[in-house]
Design an enzyme around this catalytic site. Structure first.
Site, short mmCIF file in Angstrom:
data_model
loop_
_atom_site.label_atom_id
_atom_site.label_comp_id
_atom_site.label_asym_id
_atom_site.label_seq_id
_atom_site.Cartn_x
_atom_site.Cartn_y
_atom_site.Cartn_z
N CYS A 13 0.84 -1.19 0.00
CA CYS A 13 0.00 0.00 0.00
C CYS A 13 0.88 1.25 0.00
CB CYS A 13 -0.91 0.00 1.23
SG CYS A 13 -1.95 1.47 1.35
N CYS A 16 0.09 3.23 3.57
CA CYS A 16 0.45 2.73 4.90
C CYS A 16 1.56 1.68 4.86
CB CYS A 16 -0.77 2.16 5.62
SG CYS A 16 -1.41 0.63 4.89
N HIS A 43 -7.84 7.16 -3.04
CA HIS A 43 -7.15 7.40 -4.30
C HIS A 43 -8.15 7.55 -5.45
CE1 HIS A 43 -4.17 7.02 -7.52
NE2 HIS A 43 -4.97 6.11 -8.08
N HIS A 49 -10.02 7.81 -10.57
CA HIS A 49 -9.64 6.53 -11.18
C HIS A 49 -10.57 5.47 -10.61
CE1 HIS A 49 -5.25 8.00 -12.04
NE2 HIS A 49 -6.18 8.68 -12.72
N CYS A 150 -11.76 -52.16 4.67
CA CYS A 150 -10.47 -52.16 5.37
C CYS A 150 -9.32 -51.94 4.41
CB CYS A 150 -10.28 -53.46 6.15
SG CYS A 150 -10.40 -54.97 5.14
N HIS A 444 -8.55 -59.85 5.77
CA HIS A 444 -8.71 -58.54 6.42
C HIS A 444 -7.39 -57.80 6.36
CE1 HIS A 444 -10.18 -55.47 9.11
NE2 HIS A 444 -9.24 -55.74 10.01
#
EC number: 3.4.19.12
Length: 490
Positions: A13, A16, A43, A49, A150, A444
């Site tokens: 910015c 800031c 601005h 703008h 599983c 399994h």
């Protein structure tokens, strides 16, 4: 109107100095301003703008309308520029060793966090800190079996405990490019990692994951028991395709030309050298792989030779008992020269005729995660059975003897076993093992996963119990997952 973006020296910015607060760029001049603090509004009012672009999402804001306006062409430009930015920030295997200290990733670049005055005050009054100890159970979570699932649960446990994959998803790197994020398997995996590392202890129900697997890998749909290895390959394939998105479809079919997180971690290069027995000319091809499938003693395929260490010595960290087959034995067999015979003659580019030849496989490029599939299920016209041969596998594995570079060095008489094993890029550590109990028709799947350096747990669907290293190494072993040591950090 976009010239201001290219003229800018830094995106902060101008009033800031902040680089957050929804930074917008004026589309008339070189000016950046905070939207939250209304610096871009001031601005616009002063300079008249009235158009500005949101630098994070690419949306265009009109100060006369006081709203964002939609423009198809600008949206396409924003998406393209965003992709270019992600590619510039993406880590690649060539610089992955710097991953530990550079956390810029495939998603947006995050700014350094600094505590506010209020947070500093709270920290001063609450000096005690929670530390991750060896007894920490964050990341351990059971999975409900949704009906013979599983095979899926054990692979999910292995993937969610893959160190580099875990770090990728927990740092919010995935940026979905699919038209419908709800159908993206990578998005679901990202959610799954959040669920696993949320601290919740109740078993997770992976119904959305199962639905997406059924949708994108239809051969796995249904409640019949499936093969965990087949699920792993299908899952990696879908994750790879969804990481690529629609715009890179041409490259998505070839893992060699892909830089997605799946291929960065799991893809290696397998070199095949075919040598003519007449002129000794060598034809070399390199193919990508996600895993290595290894034959076992007891199968219909002859298994020779056993390693020199089968007399009771130690090879590659494996303690050999006489007659015991080791993972090194399987890798030696996989990478030994094989005579193709007269029935499989190839046309030699040197002889310009069909000749007998030998074929040898070696590792040209090692993946970050090496997955070894022990071929325990044998299917043929005459035979369907499970091979229960015990295979000894080590906690640490050195892949140097099976590299293409080692073969070339041996052929030139220059090969020496590396003495500095601590800095060897070819060294791996075991972090997950998938096992199968039962027969070919009825069985399994369970898994062992490593939580910390030497902390192991057994995952049996919703039940997780502490396991010893002996429990892990004594298990039968079906899928073995190893991670490159120099990329592991706790």
């Amino acid at each position: 109107c976009l010239s201001s973006l290219f003229q800018a020296k830094s995106c902060i910015c101008h009033m800031c100095g902040a680089h957050l607060n929804r930074l917008h760029s004026c589309l008339y001049c070189v000016f950046f301003g905070c939207f939250t603090k209304k610096h871009i509004h001031e601005h616009a009012k002063t300079k008249r703008h009235n158009l500005a672009i949101d630098l994070l999402y690419g949306g265009i804001y009109c100060f006369m309308c006081q709203d964002y306006i939609y423009d198809k062409d600008m949206e396409q430009i924003a998406k393209e520029e965003q992709r270019k930015a992600w590619k510039l920030q993406a880590f690649t295997p060539t610089v992955v060793s710097h991953y530990q200290c550079t956390m810029t990733g495939i998603g947006e670049k995050y700014s350094t966090w600094e505590p506010t005055k209020r947070e500093l005050e709270l920290l001063r009054h609450n000096p005690k800190r929670r530390k991750i100890t060896t007894n920490c159970t964050i990341g351990l979570r059971g999975l409900i079996n949704l009906g013979n699932t599983c095979f899926m649960n054990c692979i999910v446990q292995a993937l969610t405990h893959t160190p580099l994959l875990r770090d990728f998803f927990l740092s919010d790197r995935h940026k979905c490019e699919m038209q419908s994020p709800s159908s993206c398997l990578v998005c679901e995996m990202s959610t799954l990692f959040q669920e696993f590392y949320s601290g919740h202890r109740s078993p997770h129900i992976p119904y959305r994951l199962l639905h997406l697997v059924w949708t994108h890998a239809r051969h796995l749909a249904g409640y019949e028991q499936q093969d965990a290895h087949e699920f792993l390959i299908a899952a990696l394939d879908v994750l790879h395709r969804h990481c690529k998105g629609d715009d890179n479809g041409k490259k998505a079919n070839n893992p060699n030309h892909c830089n997605c997180i799946i291929d960065q971690i799991f893809t290696g290069g397998l070199q095949s050298d075919v040598t003519c027995q007449v002129c000794h000319g060598v034809s070399t091809t390199i193919d990508p792989f996600w895993d290595i499938s290894l034959d076992l003693p007891g199968s219909s395929t002859p298994f020779w030779p056993l390693s020199p260490g089968s007399d009771g010595s130690v090879v590659n960290g494996e303690s050999h008992v006489s007659g015991t087959t080791t993972l090194t034995d399987c890798l030696r067999r996989f990478t030994r020269p094989e005579h193709l015979g007269s029935s499989a003659k190839i046309k030699c580019s040197g002889c310009h005729s069909y000749q007998e030849s030998t074929k040898q496989l070696t590792m040209k490029k090692l993946p970050i995660v090496a997955c070894f599939h022990l071929k325990r299920f044998e299917h043929s016209a005459k035979l369907r059975r499970k091979i229960t041969t015990y295979v000894s596998f080590p906690l640490e594995l050195d892949m140097t003897p099976f590299m293409a570079s080692s073969k070339e060095s041996r052929m030139n008489g220059q090969y020496q076993q590396p003495t500095d094993s601590l800095n060897n890029d070819n060294k791996y550590s075991l972090f997950a093992v998938v096992n199968h109990q039962g027969t070919l028709e009825s069985g399994h799947y369970t898994s062992f996963i490593r939580q910390h350096k030497d902390q192991w747990f057994k995952c049996d669907d919703a039940i997780i119990t502490k396991a010893s290293i002996k429990d892990v190494l004594d298990s039968e072993g079906y899928l073995l997952f190893y991670h490159k040591q120099f990329l592991e950090y706790e």
